[in-house]
Every structure is written in C-alpha cells, then in structure tokens.
Design a protein around this motif. Structure first.
Motif, PDB file in Angstrom:
ATOM      1  N   LYS A 178      -3.738  -0.200   8.228  1.00 45.91           N
ATOM      2  CA  LYS A 178      -4.156   0.591   7.057  1.00 45.91           C
ATOM      3  C   LYS A 178      -5.438   1.381   7.307  1.00 45.91           C
ATOM      4  N   LYS A 215      -7.502  -9.576   5.031  1.00 45.92           N
ATOM      5  CA  LYS A 215      -6.107  -9.162   5.218  1.00 45.92           C
ATOM      6  C   LYS A 215      -5.285  -9.688   4.056  1.00 45.92           C
ATOM      7  N   ASP A 216      -4.474  -8.847   3.465  1.00 44.58           N
ATOM      8  CA  ASP A 216      -3.594  -9.283   2.384  1.00 44.58           C
ATOM      9  C   ASP A 216      -2.514  -8.227   2.233  1.00 44.58           C
ATOM     10  N   VAL A 217      -1.292  -8.593   2.544  1.00 43.85           N
ATOM     11  CA  VAL A 217      -0.200  -7.623   2.391  1.00 43.85           C
ATOM     12  C   VAL A 217       0.846  -8.137   1.397  1.00 43.85           C
ATOM     13  N   ALA A 218       0.378  -8.883   0.411  1.00 42.76           N
ATOM     14  CA  ALA A 218       1.298  -9.410  -0.596  1.00 42.76           C
ATOM     15  C   ALA A 218       1.605  -8.320  -1.629  1.00 42.76           C
ATOM     16  N   GLY A 219       2.650  -7.567  -1.372  1.00 46.67           N
ATOM     17  CA  GLY A 219       3.055  -6.500  -2.295  1.00 46.67           C
ATOM     18  C   GLY A 219       2.264  -5.225  -2.071  1.00 46.67           C
ATOM     19  N   TYR A 220       2.488  -4.246  -2.940  1.00 44.80           N
ATOM     20  CA  TYR A 220       1.817  -2.953  -2.796  1.00 44.80           C
ATOM     21  C   TYR A 220       0.303  -3.127  -2.942  1.00 44.80           C
ATOM     22  N   ASP A 221      -0.438  -2.293  -2.264  1.00 49.15           N
ATOM     23  CA  ASP A 221      -1.891  -2.425  -2.231  1.00 49.15           C
ATOM     24  C   ASP A 221      -2.512  -1.839  -3.515  1.00 49.15           C
ATOM     25  N   GLY A 279       2.221  -0.482   4.344  1.00 49.51           N
ATOM     26  CA  GLY A 279       2.495  -1.836   3.848  1.00 49.51           C
ATOM     27  C   GLY A 279       3.505  -1.876   2.717  1.00 49.51           C
ATOM     28  N   SER A 280       4.159  -0.756   2.412  1.00 49.65           N
ATOM     29  CA  SER A 280       5.127  -0.771   1.314  1.00 49.65           C
ATOM     30  C   SER A 280       6.524  -1.164   1.803  1.00 49.65           C
ATOM     31  N   GLU A 297      -0.437 -10.398   7.175  1.00 50.37           N
ATOM     32  CA  GLU A 297      -0.067  -9.247   8.003  1.00 50.37           C
ATOM     33  C   GLU A 297       1.426  -9.120   8.259  1.00 50.37           C
ATOM     34  N   HIS A 298       2.234 -10.074   7.821  1.00 46.64           N
ATOM     35  CA  HIS A 298       3.675 -10.008   8.123  1.00 46.64           C
ATOM     36  C   HIS A 298       4.493  -9.319   7.038  1.00 46.64           C
ATOM     37  N   GLY A 299       3.959  -9.259   5.833  1.00 44.82           N
ATOM     38  CA  GLY A 299       4.708  -8.640   4.746  1.00 44.82           C
ATOM     39  C   GLY A 299       5.478  -9.652   3.917  1.00 44.82           C
ATOM     40  N   VAL A 300       5.981  -9.192   2.794  1.00 46.54           N
ATOM     41  CA  VAL A 300       6.704 -10.045   1.853  1.00 46.54           C
ATOM     42  C   VAL A 300       8.194 -10.090   2.208  1.00 46.54           C
ATOM     43  N   GLY A 328      -1.364  -6.252  11.620  1.00 48.79           N
ATOM     44  CA  GLY A 328      -2.715  -6.611  12.045  1.00 48.79           C
ATOM     45  C   GLY A 328      -2.741  -6.795  13.545  1.00 48.79           C
ATOM     46  N   GLU A 370       4.662  -2.258   7.580  1.00 46.37           N
ATOM     47  CA  GLU A 370       4.248  -3.648   7.339  1.00 46.37           C
ATOM     48  C   GLU A 370       2.734  -3.816   7.271  1.00 46.37           C
TER      49      GLU A 370
END
Lengths: 471, 471
Positions: free
Chosen positions: A161, B185-191, A198-199, A416-419, A150, A147
């Motif tokens: 990351k 911080k940004d975890v919207a989808g793959y980096d 984060g994937s 930081e929570h993910g999609v 953070g 995820e």
C-alpha cells in the motif's frame, strides 16, 4: 458452463489462444495457494491489454457472469478460488514494465509482472522497491496489490500500500478509471488508490500501477539472537523499538519451527531454544554498525543465550535461510499445511505466542509459529492432513480461537494475507456489524451486480464469537 | 433555523453551554480560512465525547439536518463553510491525548487536539510526528485528518495519511465504527482508515485517532540555494532525487515571492534571483553532512548564484523564515489572498511555474508561487481584492487554467488542501466521470441522506475543460 454466445464473444476479444475452457485449464484454475479449497471456473481468459479487459468485462457484465482476476494464485486466503464459477482472468500476458522514471523515482507496471523480476530490474537501476512477500519468486505485482502484500521488510518500509501511488482499473461496467499518478501528494476526492489496494479483486480489475521507488540502503547487516525464554525474545523486540531503532527486519521463530527448520536445512541451530530472532538493519554503514551494536546489547540484557552476527553476505544468507525456509520446512512434515497471519500490537507478541501454544494444546493440534515480530504479524502454521476431517475440524476450531485471541489483544484477523474465503466469517469480529455494512455499501457502489470475485471478503454468515476457555 | 424540538434535543445532549445559536456564534462559524466564502449555520455544538457525537448525529439524522464537523477551520478550500446550513460541530472540547504508547510507538488522540501541541508533547518524549502543515499552530489533528494535511516534511516523511493507523468515527446513522488499531499491518476488509483520511468530513465524524510515531532524526542541516535561472533550480530538484537523496525539506520560492518576503522579513535576500530553494536534510550526523555536501555540489553544477548553509540552529531558523513567512508576507500586500495547491510530478516543476507565470500575465493578475518543490506541490498565490468582482473573476479564470495545466502535466488539482467547495467543479478533470460516479457511490454508502458536510467535494455542475491558449 458459459453459454455459447458469451463464449464466442470472449474468443472474439481475446483470440482463440486467449480463451480456454478445456477440462485441464478449468482444473488448473480451480484452486490457489490455500489448502483444501477448490471450485471449477467456467472459463479462463488471458487479456493482452486494458482494452481487452474492458471489453471482456462489458460482455460478462451484460450476461451477469462472475469474473475472478488473478496473477499466480499464491494467496493463502482462498482469494482467487472461483467459488461461484464464472471466468478466471489470468493477467500473465500483461506483464511488462512500462516505464521506470529516474527523475520522479516511479515505475509504471502491468499487473501480471512477476514481483521478483521487477525488484531485480529496479535494483539493477540502483533503486529499491521494498515489498518482499515470501512468494515473490512466483507472485505478480497485481496479486500483491490486490492483497496488499507485506514481507520481511515491512517493519521499516511498510507494505505494498505504501508504494502504490496510482492505478488504472476496469470497473465491473467495463469503464476504465485512473487514480493518483506520479504524484507524492494527491487529495482530489476520496483515495481510490489506497481503497483498491487490498480490495482482493472485489471492486475493480487492476490493469496498470504506478509505484513509488526509493533510494536503496547503502549497507546491511544480519544477525540471529537465540533465547531459552520466550518473553526474553519478546522483550527484546519491544526494547529495540523503545530504543528508537526500527530494524529493516525483525523476525521470530518459535521452538517447534526451529526444530523443523533445522531438520530441513541442517543449519546446526540449537534445538533447546524457545525462540530465535532474525534481525537485519540497513542504511548508511555507520548507522548500521551502531544500531546492530545497540541491538546486540539489548539482546544480551534480555539474556539471549547465543548471538550470531553475520560477517559477510554469505553468512547473512545462511542466517536468513532459517527464516526463509520455515514454510517449506513445515510443508514437508505432513500432507497439509495451513498458514495463518493473526496480527497483534508488537508489544503483545509473547502473549500471543503463549495463547497460540495454549490453544494448540487444548485442541491437540500441531501449530508452529514464526513471522514478522517487529510488526506483530505472526504466522501460526498448522501441519495436518486434509484427508482426516476430524483433525481438520480441530485445526479450524483452534484457528477460530486464535483469531479471537488476536482481536482480544488489540489485533486483527489478517495482517497481510487478506480475508478471501477463509477469513470472511471472522471479519465482523474485527470491523463490527456497522463496519461490514459500510464495506458492503462500498462493494455495491463499485459492483452493483456482485460480479467481481463474488463470495469473498463478506461471509453469508458471520461466526458467533467463541467463548474462550481461559483455564 | 432549527426547529425547537431539535434545538431542545441538542441542548439536552451537549448541555446549554455546549450549544449556541446566538447571532455572534453563527457568524463566527459561517466561514473558514478560505477567502470570499460565507454561509450561516443554524446552530453550533460542542460535543464532550464520542457518545455525545453519536447522540447528536442520531437527532440530526432523524430530522435530516446537515452536520459540518470542524476543528479550527484553517482549511483553504471552503471545506467547513456550512453552505447548506445545519449544525456546525466544533471538536475543541475533545482535545486530549489519550495515550502515548512507547512500546508500540503509537499515540491515541482526540480530534480537537491542536497539532503543534501534540507535536511538542511527542517531541518531549523523544519521538517524532512528521506531518507539519503551515497552519499547525492553530489547526487540529481532526482537521488534518479530514483534509490529509501535508507540510514541509512531506517529501521524506509523507503526509497525515501515512501516520493514521486507526480511527474511531461516528457514521451519519449515529453508529460508531472502529478501524485499524495499534497495528502496522491490517488487511481485514477494505481500508476504511485511509478512506476516511482526506474525506473532508463527508463520510463520518472522526472522534478518535491512533497515530504512528517514529524515532526522531538525530541531526538536521538547513541551506538556501539561489538561482538566476528558474530551470537551474528545477534541475537541481530533479538531480537531488536522481542522486538518490531524499531531503527532509525541498521548498521553492519564485522571484515575486522572494521580493515580498524580503520586504516583509528584512532578510537581505537578493532580489534579482528567479528562484530560491530551501533545503533541509535530517538523519544521522554523518549522513546529513554527506548529503548536504552532495546537494551543494549539485546546486553549484546547476549554476546556483549563491548558496548559504546554516552553521547553527539560529541561522537555520533565519533561512527557514524565508519560506515560513511567505503566506503572511503575501497576505499583507492586498486585501484578499487566494492560495492554491496545484501539484505536478516533481520533474515538471519548472514547466508548471512557467505556465503559472504565462497564465497570470494573460489574465493580468498577480500570482506569486512558492511551495513544496520536492513533491511537486506548488502554492500559486494570487493577491487581489474581493471588493473588485471584475479582478476576482480574472483571478478565478487564471486558476481554472492553472488547474488545467497541472492536469495536462500529469498532476492534480490539489495536493494537500482538499477539494471542498472551491475545487469541486474541477474534480472531474482529475478523476473522470466514472471516478466521480464511484466516489458518489461511496458517499451514498456512508451517508444516504447527504447530511455530512453537504455541498462539498461533488459539484452540482463540473466545469467544462477550458481550451488553453498555447500562444
């Protein structure tokens, strides 16, 4: 249900004690930390090592059975709910610290290792692993990596990351790849390490991680600043950063959160404040003293009504309680608590809080906001009741507008929570149709039969942008 | 040669002054900083903005013409040599600083901006952008991003990847994507941000970058420590880190490099030393003093023969000259200088230097080694003559063994220079066949017709592992 042949193959790999499909096990693994989401898997498997993960993956791949890998399931995006059935792989047996290398300041861990346990061990060796998600007492490092978790120390120290420098992972084909290593620099090909972090378990099953450790700070100081004016608090955040101070922690609580927290933890917080900032600085003692003094001055110049600087560790812990107990306190209020994590540039914190309040009022729902002000990562949290579909519908409509507002302010739908499942319909708002297509291409490259955590990140249908009532 | 229709379309987009295909322009863009590699493009184009990049890409995509985007071409891996012809896109017209945001500590830049110019501007505002590749006086930020450049400050501050938080990029289809933003911080989808950094122009053309800035250190101190025993120097590196000190700079020069540098820069360096460490610490003045004192003690305990601590900025610059002039000094020796960047865990520095020396002797070639000891990133540099194929062949055989040795010691084939053309045959040694397949899948997802910088990163044939003579 799994066909008997698959079942027998899985039992042959993981042992009878390593595979379960009794009703209780299936129900236990049908949900995660996210409210109102549940879906039964067809089996639960507990691999003991990477070879087993690979063998399991080969069987599932051959029979086209989905696999959902998970740790403790503390995520808040429905990331580990087995929405398309299949086998849930719990990593708890792979929970060892394989090595702490004091010369290279690295650790090699298995994914099922508990986050807090790892942090405590590392600290006992005089080292520091900064990512500290709120769930760290329960969460696993594998889950944190999936995820990109953070935490409260993210502003100064970054997120998961920034500390993952190598991975071992099993591809959907069962093949094992190794990325990075005990290396501070590696540009051999595309950066698969950072791509896998984060994937959300959709590209590969992480079976081992090499983590970067850093020297711990020598001192730490904690303070609270309380404001009757929300913008005063927000300007304080900006001014601290503008003054070239990066605090270790710079957290925010709004008035509704203050009330709830004080009722829960009996901290004697002033209930007429619009905002409280929790600020911590760490580093060398002299630097910490100087920074905290400067921050106090900034707070005063922005008309902070009260400032409390902790004299010692015990007082610091008490001040921290205000923030650390926010989620627990809110969760007591009503049967269902929905915690989100819209994120904006830190200069937009006040605007975002005002937007959240406006949207909550419009939809007649209760939303308390707290979070990581220093990196613009807010947690608007709705207290509601899953048994009242009409109210839940209003909550969902409100969050939809909150995501829209975050994007409009230059932010994102998740910090930081993910999609996962919950925010999949909104991903396109952030990354665009072309971005989604590229991401789907990456998914296809790793997982051509869509077996790993299917139904996550990518929605069947993206939500149309809502038209915001600016009135 | 481009067909006339494509030519006219490109001129219509970039203007007559923005497109060149006279012989001189083609020759000028047929090579980069890498010796012995040259290949003529079919045209050179200078876009003025993102819309032009997109329009150009659409034309080239329609006609299946390769595109090689580049900045100043300072890379050392053949990364911008147009080996399959096509159009070289030079980003120099897109060279503006679009914004420095003092509230969010971010900058938005165009890719053609000169690195040094950007660093100087940012410093004039009291801020700090750490990545400092040796080529920074000439290089562009777009090139740094494409290669994920490192530099002397990488040990403490990380590399380019750690400072890129958002990108605008044009896909091979001509579509424009935006990743990340002014967000910590940004975890919207793959980096996609981190994936594009270091992707060597093979996935998309970067047209804009959002960079993270940090507060500058308040003080800095520079010192040299000289050793008659290589292992003493190496142990010093390890001991500094083990003592929880992360210096800003921790560089290494071996004896052959010391001799060449001293002959070039007349610094009065002792020529009987096996190794010199250049060490810098920055931060708060008291911390810097304490760390440098501790480092001096460590150097002494490891039998450093001489230690020189700079008393002021001027002396510091003189000490820095020893390291900064290494490449220039070496380049004077013989017609051709091949600089590599095998990287190992920092605890393996001494072993790696010994391996390099053994391998150089075996193949009867001159290899001087210097580099970033603190992060295990060494630059073994061969001085040779491109006109002597037999010698060049021996140099290549030696480097092949050096890469093999780096991998064997837990390292990688490139720490900061990239794979490009030169190291493509060795990539499989580091990432494995499965890793290559995944990377090719990612390439395919972005660039299905293989138009962006074709022939790079992935080799037609990977080299077989050589058998190392351990005698």
């Amino acid at each position: 249900m799994l066909n008997e042949q698959v079942r027998q193959k899985l039992i042959a790999i993981a042992g009878a004690e390593g595979f379960k499909d009794d009703p209780q096990s299936l129900v236990t693994h049908s949900y995660d930390g996210t409210p109102m989401l549940q879906s039964l898997p067809d089996g639960v498997i507990y691999p003991a090592d990477t070879a087993q993960v690979s063998a399991i993956m080969k069987v599932l791949s051959e029979h086209r059975v989905p696999l959902i890998s998970r740790g403790s399931g503390t995520n808040l995006c429905g990331g580990t709910v087995p929405v398309q059935g299949g086998v849930v792989m719990v990593m708890h047996r792979m929970n060892r610290i394989l090595e702490v290398d004091l010369e290279n300041l690295t650790a090699v861990v298995q994914p099922g290792l508990n986050t807090k346990q790892f942090i405590t061990h590392v600290e006992s060796l005089g080292l520091f692993y900064p990512p500290d998600p709120s769930s760290m007492s329960i969460s696993t490092l594998g889950g944190n990596i999936a995820e990109c978790s953070g935490g409260l120390r993210g502003l100064k120290y970054g997120t998961t990351k920034d500390y993952v420098i190598g991975l071992e992972a099993v591809l959907p084909s069962g093949e094992i790849i190794r990325t990075g290593g005990k290396l501070m620099k590696d540009v051999a090909g595309y950066d698969l390490t950072k791509l896998l972090v984060g994937s959300e378990g959709t590209l590969a099953v992480i079976t081992e991680a090499t983590l970067k450790l850093i020297p711990p700070p020598k001192a730490k100081k904690t303070m609270l600043a309380m404001y009757k004016d929300l913008y005063g608090a927000a300007r304080t955040v900006s001014k601290i950063i503008e003054n070239r101070i990066i605090p270790a922690t710079l957290e925010f609580l709004d008035n509704p959160t203050i009330r709830v927290v004080d009722d829960f933890a009996k901290l004697g917080l002033p209930l007429d404040m619009e905002a409280i900032l929790l600020i911590e600085q760490d580093g060398d003692p002299a630097t910490v003293e100087r920074d905290i003094a400067m921050i106090e001055n900034i707070c005063r110049s922005e008309n902070a009504d009260r400032i409390a600087v902790a004299a010692d560790e015990e007082e610091a812990l008490k001040l921290l309680t205000a923030r650390r107990s926010a989620f627990t306190a809110l969760a007591r209020l009503r049967p269902t608590t929905i915690l989100e994590d819209a994120t904006v540039p830190r200069s937009k914190i006040a605007d975002m809080v005002m937007e959240i309040n406006r949207i909550a009022k419009k939809h007649d729902v209760t939303i308390c906001t707290f979070g990581h002000a220093g990196d613009g990562n807010l947690h608007p949290t709705a207290t509601t009741d899953a048994r009242d579909p009409e109210e839940v519908h209003r909550v969902e409509a409100a969050f939809e507008e909150i995501f829209e507002a975050a994007i409009r302010l230059g932010g994102t739908i998740t910090g930081e929570h993910g999609v996962g499942l919950v925010k999949a319909p909104f991903l396109e708002w952030k990354v665009g149709a072309a971005g989604i297509e590229v991401m789907k291409g990456i998914k296809q490259a790793f997982d051509p039969f869509n077996l790993l955590n299917p139904g996550k990140v990518f929605a069947k249908e993206s939500r149309k942008r809502v038209v915001i009532d600016r009135g």
